[in-house]
Design an enzyme around this catalytic site. Sequence first.
Site, PDB file in Angstrom:
ATOM      1  N   PRO A   9      51.499  60.783  51.474  1.00  0.00           N
ATOM      2  CA  PRO A   9      50.816  61.899  50.817  1.00  0.00           C
ATOM      3  C   PRO A   9      51.662  62.630  49.771  1.00  0.00           C
ATOM      4  CG  PRO A   9      51.347  62.428  53.107  1.00  0.00           C
ATOM      5  CD  PRO A   9      51.575  60.962  52.931  1.00  0.00           C
ATOM      6  N   ASN A  10      50.985  62.986  48.711  1.00  0.00           N
ATOM      7  CA  ASN A  10      51.529  63.764  47.592  1.00  0.00           C
ATOM      8  C   ASN A  10      52.469  62.984  46.682  1.00  0.00           C
ATOM      9  OD1 ASN A  10      50.204  66.291  48.317  1.00  0.00           O
ATOM     10  ND2 ASN A  10      51.586  66.273  50.088  1.00  0.00           N
ATOM     11  N   ARG A  17      55.148  67.232  40.917  1.00  0.00           N
ATOM     12  CA  ARG A  17      55.550  68.015  42.091  1.00  0.00           C
ATOM     13  C   ARG A  17      57.072  68.197  42.160  1.00  0.00           C
ATOM     14  NH1 ARG A  17      55.867  64.445  47.662  1.00  0.00           N
ATOM     15  NH2 ARG A  17      56.132  66.503  48.575  1.00  0.00           N
ATOM     16  N   TYR A  22      62.207  65.651  43.370  1.00  0.00           N
ATOM     17  CA  TYR A  22      61.661  64.301  43.201  1.00  0.00           C
ATOM     18  C   TYR A  22      61.769  63.760  41.776  1.00  0.00           C
ATOM     19  CZ  TYR A  22      59.762  65.844  47.657  1.00  0.00           C
ATOM     20  OH  TYR A  22      59.640  66.340  48.934  1.00  0.00           O
ATOM     21  N   ASN A  73      57.678  54.929  52.243  1.00  0.00           N
ATOM     22  CA  ASN A  73      58.019  56.344  52.170  1.00  0.00           C
ATOM     23  C   ASN A  73      56.818  57.082  52.771  1.00  0.00           C
ATOM     24  OD1 ASN A  73      58.551  58.982  51.634  1.00  0.00           O
ATOM     25  ND2 ASN A  73      59.194  58.665  49.513  1.00  0.00           N
ATOM     26  N   ALA A  76      55.339  63.341  54.008  1.00  0.00           N
ATOM     27  CA  ALA A  76      55.254  64.352  55.074  1.00  0.00           C
ATOM     28  C   ALA A  76      54.942  63.740  56.438  1.00  0.00           C
ATOM     29  CB  ALA A  76      54.208  65.401  54.709  1.00  0.00           C
ATOM     30  N   GLU A  97      62.596  52.442  55.830  1.00  0.00           N
ATOM     31  CA  GLU A  97      62.141  53.799  55.486  1.00  0.00           C
ATOM     32  C   GLU A  97      62.911  54.260  54.252  1.00  0.00           C
ATOM     33  OE1 GLU A  97      63.619  56.576  58.366  1.00  0.00           O
ATOM     34  OE2 GLU A  97      62.421  58.254  57.619  1.00  0.00           O
ATOM     35  N   HIS A  99      63.284  57.533  51.267  1.00  0.00           N
ATOM     36  CA  HIS A  99      62.943  58.877  50.773  1.00  0.00           C
ATOM     37  C   HIS A  99      63.661  59.118  49.459  1.00  0.00           C
ATOM     38  CE1 HIS A  99      61.050  59.906  54.571  1.00  0.00           C
ATOM     39  NE2 HIS A  99      62.090  59.341  55.162  1.00  0.00           N
ATOM     40  N   SER A 101      64.300  62.199  48.127  1.00  0.00           N
ATOM     41  CA  SER A 101      65.273  63.248  48.440  1.00  0.00           C
ATOM     42  C   SER A 101      65.945  62.891  49.770  1.00  0.00           C
ATOM     43  CB  SER A 101      64.560  64.600  48.555  1.00  0.00           C
ATOM     44  OG  SER A 101      63.734  64.623  49.721  1.00  0.00           O
ATOM     45  N   ARG A 106      67.427  69.216  54.082  1.00  0.00           N
ATOM     46  CA  ARG A 106      66.475  70.228  53.611  1.00  0.00           C
ATOM     47  C   ARG A 106      65.997  71.085  54.793  1.00  0.00           C
ATOM     48  NH1 ARG A 106      62.245  67.079  50.046  1.00  0.00           N
ATOM     49  NH2 ARG A 106      61.477  69.225  49.802  1.00  0.00           N
ATOM     50  N   ARG A 110      62.167  68.822  58.506  1.00  0.00           N
ATOM     51  CA  ARG A 110      62.248  67.517  57.844  1.00  0.00           C
ATOM     52  C   ARG A 110      63.309  66.619  58.478  1.00  0.00           C
ATOM     53  NH1 ARG A 110      59.062  68.127  53.140  1.00  0.00           N
ATOM     54  NH2 ARG A 110      59.010  70.300  52.533  1.00  0.00           N
TER      55      ARG A 110
HETATM   56  C1  DQA Z   1      59.955  62.691  50.983  1.00  0.00           C
HETATM   57  C2  DQA Z   1      60.586  63.775  51.840  1.00  0.00           C
HETATM   58  C3  DQA Z   1      59.557  64.410  52.755  1.00  0.00           C
HETATM   59  O1  DQA Z   1      60.161  65.418  53.543  1.00  0.00           O
HETATM   60  C4  DQA Z   1      58.444  65.034  51.937  1.00  0.00           C
HETATM   61  O2  DQA Z   1      57.442  65.541  52.791  1.00  0.00           O
HETATM   62  C5  DQA Z   1      57.879  64.135  50.925  1.00  0.00           C
HETATM   63  C6  DQA Z   1      58.764  63.222  50.197  1.00  0.00           C
HETATM   64  C7  DQA Z   1      60.962  62.106  49.955  1.00  0.00           C
HETATM   65  O3  DQA Z   1      60.652  61.054  49.387  1.00  0.00           O
HETATM   66  O4  DQA Z   1      62.010  62.692  49.707  1.00  0.00           O
HETATM   67  O5  DQA Z   1      56.694  64.192  50.615  1.00  0.00           O
HETATM   68  O6  DQA Z   1      59.543  61.617  51.825  1.00  0.00           O
END
Ligand code: DQA
Length: 150
Positions: A9-10, A17, A22, A73, A76, A97, A99, A101, A106, A110
């Site tokens: 998501p997102n 964003r 990011y 990835n 959330a 996995e 990410h 960031s 953080r 998270r």
């Molecule tokens: C994320 C880190 C997550 O905590 C966050 O909710 C994201 C992006 C990252 O790629 O750094 O949506 O997965």
Amino acid sequence: MHILVLNGPNLNMLGIREPEHYGTQTLADLEQMLHAEADRLGITVECFQSNHEGALVDKIQAAYGRADGILINPAAYTHTSVALLDAVKAVSIPTVEVHISDPDTRDEFRKVSYIRQACIATVKGKGFPGYLEGLGILVRAVTASGKNAE
Ligand code: DQA
């Protein structure tokens, strides 16, 4: 060798964003980079993004018998989803996995990753190049296992 790349998501909002976390490149840029790397490595990738947990679960299940590895990835859903963890365990496909960031540095919430225990590796805090690193880890693992379809 065929690798499924999943973004949660997102991540369709990349480029807009929170650029401080990011960056300014878009999801299309990321997917283009992965396809170019796949061509270079002589493998195929399928990229899929969804804001819906069930859609991601469906995609993992559909990869059974079809994908040699999964690069995910979960965004959330990393911090909330037992369903994604169970899906990866169910199909037993080598999964990395990734990410953009480093979530471990953080917010407190998270620092939990449900999916991590089912993954062969985690790459975090390295921006888009982290996806290439994750892809490389998968290709080496699948090659070493001798289980890839092609
Ligand atoms: C994320 C880190 C997550 O905590 C966050 O909710 C994201 C992006 C990252 O790629 O750094 O949506 O997965």
